[in-house]
Design a protein around this motif. Structure first.
Motif, PDB file in Angstrom:
ATOM      1  N   LYS A 168       0.827  -1.210   0.000  1.00  0.00           N
ATOM      2  CA  LYS A 168       0.000   0.000   0.000  1.00  0.00           C
ATOM      3  C   LYS A 168       0.856   1.253   0.000  1.00  0.00           C
ATOM      4  O   LYS A 168       0.579   2.220  -0.710  1.00  0.00           O
ATOM      5  N   ALA A 172       0.991   3.862  -2.991  1.00  0.00           N
ATOM      6  CA  ALA A 172       0.538   5.235  -2.750  1.00  0.00           C
ATOM      7  C   ALA A 172       1.536   6.281  -3.239  1.00  0.00           C
ATOM      8  O   ALA A 172       1.144   7.373  -3.644  1.00  0.00           O
ATOM      9  N   SER A 179      -2.780   0.036  -8.076  1.00  0.00           N
ATOM     10  CA  SER A 179      -3.913   0.104  -7.165  1.00  0.00           C
ATOM     11  C   SER A 179      -4.174  -1.254  -6.554  1.00  0.00           C
ATOM     12  O   SER A 179      -3.691  -2.276  -7.038  1.00  0.00           O
ATOM     13  N   VAL A 189      -6.495   1.281  -2.341  1.00  0.00           N
ATOM     14  CA  VAL A 189      -5.276   2.093  -2.445  1.00  0.00           C
ATOM     15  C   VAL A 189      -5.081   2.433  -3.914  1.00  0.00           C
ATOM     16  O   VAL A 189      -5.295   1.595  -4.792  1.00  0.00           O
ATOM     17  N   SER A 202      -6.413  11.023  -4.264  1.00  0.00           N
ATOM     18  CA  SER A 202      -6.623   9.625  -3.888  1.00  0.00           C
ATOM     19  C   SER A 202      -7.852   9.473  -2.992  1.00  0.00           C
ATOM     20  O   SER A 202      -8.564   8.466  -3.055  1.00  0.00           O
ATOM     21  N   VAL A 206     -10.312   6.360  -3.579  1.00  0.00           N
ATOM     22  CA  VAL A 206     -10.357   5.265  -2.611  1.00  0.00           C
ATOM     23  C   VAL A 206     -11.755   5.180  -2.005  1.00  0.00           C
ATOM     24  O   VAL A 206     -12.341   6.191  -1.605  1.00  0.00           O
TER      25      VAL A 206
END
Length: 468
Positions: A168, A172, A179, A189, A202, A206
């Motif tokens: 993650k 990120a 993802s 994520v 994001s 998300v």
């Protein structure tokens, strides 16, 4: 509360992080009435072991590494299922005189249980030590075994949790398109690349479904089938067009990897995508240049032969009847010689457009050099030879009519027409060059027998005067 009751209470307390191991080891120490308990595993460094968690009922001790050689832990890793338990009830320092750790602790007894994975391979061990001799009981041995199984599960869960957290974090911060999508098609994520592509933060992506982000049509037709295959355990790599809002369609090289939880169940998909739109456009341009005549945009000889090979295979499979028309312009050489290649090129582009306009969707057109053109005609399979001949004559008449024209060059009206030969392919195993040659010979026979003026009078064509 008895020691076993207190131990069970410690294990039952809700805890899903590293604190579980301290509680488990404290429970083990209580049951065995030992001062020290530890959870160790083979280190990444050869010949060493790593203590992941260490419980001292009197002091706090952080994790550490030690040399396996000469230690009782070296012997536990030599055990094989089902003999996964080891006890040195007393005289520990005498048995292992070179193992400094037990001297520093003052330990005199040692008891351990090997932790195995699903394949029977050792992934770690739990142990207790005490200054006093130990007595093995059925109760303590059974508790050892159960606790080893539980710690093995929790340790695997911890590793997977750490791995997912690392993934993650990596996802990120990367500028690439990465993802994590769960099994309900929801983004958990997304990378910075997603933020750039969709022009959203994001936090705006998300928690949204793939359908919400990409749109219903792209999700159902393109992305959901890929995700479903991956959620069944398949690693899928493909190239697809996606249509993000606020920008033009993008061509993506996408890799879908299934993600497994600690129980071995697939709970999501790690998606890694690279935007290859520019590379795709460059490849398309290269293919265009490789397969098309740069002057007219028609297929060139190389591409024509590739198409013909496919058409002949279809004829062998009784899917169609192939015919080849060979077109050679009459009067073009004089235009080229008198007015130069610049004007000649304009004439060729115009003629090519007339041929394209005359051909129907099932007919392939190509320029094979100079003022020579080819038309591949595909007719439905199963008709008579006479039927195909009538179809060919009709096509030749249409082409002759469209190419019986006057060209206006520098105020001069110059006549232009075409001689056309054809070959109805009756043997799909013939060489491509032999088929073209038959159509070429038929064209030259027509050119010899029919002069330009005679053609116009005999056929009744009216010369067309295009605007130049």
């Amino acid at each position: 509360m008895t020691d076993i009751e207190e131990a069970l209470a410690l294990l039952a307390a809700p805890c899903t992080d590293e604190r579980f191991f301290q509680r488990a080891l404290k429970a083990l120490a209580l049951v065995t009435q030992c001062r020290w308990a530890a959870f160790g595993r083979p280190s990444d460094v050869a010949g060493k072991a790593e203590v992941v968690a260490f419980c001292d009922l009197k002091h706090t001790v952080p994790g550490f590494e030690f040399d396996l050689e000469g230690s009782p832990c070296e012997l536990i890793y030599r055990q094989k299922y089902p003999d996964t338990h080891l006890l040195f009830a007393k005289d520990l320092q005498t048995k292992f005189p070179n193992f400094q750790l037990i001297k520093d602790l003052g330990a005199n007894s040692y008891q351990a249980e090997l932790i195995l994975d699903d394949g029977g391979n050792p992934i770690g061990h739990i142990l207790v030590m005490d200054p006093l001799p130990q007595t093995e009981t059925m109760k303590s041995k059974e508790f050892f075994r159960l606790l080893a199984q539980r710690i093995g599960v929790e340790y695997k869960r911890l590793l997977i949790s750490r791995e997912l957290a690392l993934h993650k974090q990596m996802i990120a911060v990367t500028e690439h398109l990465m993802s994590f999508v769960d099994d309900s098609y929801t983004y958990h994520v997304v990378s910075k690349g997603y933020e750039s592509l969709f022009n959203k933060s994001s936090r705006e992506i998300v928690g949204k479904s793939v359908e919400q982000v990409h749109g219903k049509e792209v999700f159902n037709d393109v992305l959901k089938p890929l995700l479903d295959r991956t959620l069944k355990g398949e690693t899928v790599q493909t190239r697809v067009w996606i249509h993000p809002p606020h920008t033009t369609p993008q061509y993506m090289n996408i890799l879908h990897n299934p993600y497994f939880n600690e129980k071995g169940n697939i709970v999501g998909v790690i998606v890694s995508a690279h935007n290859i739109t520019d590379m795709h456009a460059a490849n398309e341009k290269i293919q265009q240049l490789a397969n098309h005549d740069p002057l007219t945009g028609m297929l060139n000889r190389r591409a024509l032969f590739e198409v013909m090979e496919g058409k002949l295979r279809e004829q062998e499979q009784a899917k169609l009847q192939l015919a080849v028309l060979y077109i050679d312009l009459d009067g073009f050489q004089q235009i080229n010689d008198r007015y130069g290649h610049h004007q000649g090129d304009k004439v060729l582009r115009y003629v090519a457009s007339k041929i394209k306009d005359t051909a129907i969707d099932s007919e392939i057109v190509a320029r094979i050099g100079g003022d020579e053109f080819i038309v591949l005609a595909s007719f439905p399979h199963g008709n008579t030879y006479e039927h195909y001949q009538l179809k060919l004559e009709d096509l030749c008449d249409r082409l002759n009519s469209q190419l019986f024209i006057d060209i206006d060059i520098e105020g001069q009206s110059l006549p232009l027409s075409a001689s056309i030969g054809h070959c109805l392919v009756n043997d799909a195993t013939m060489e491509l060059s032999a088929i073209i040659s038959k159509a070429d010979k038929d064209m030259y026979r027509n050119k010899r027998n029919e002069r330009l003026g005679l053609v116009s009078m005999a056929t009744g064509f009216i010369r067309q005067t295009p605007s130049q």
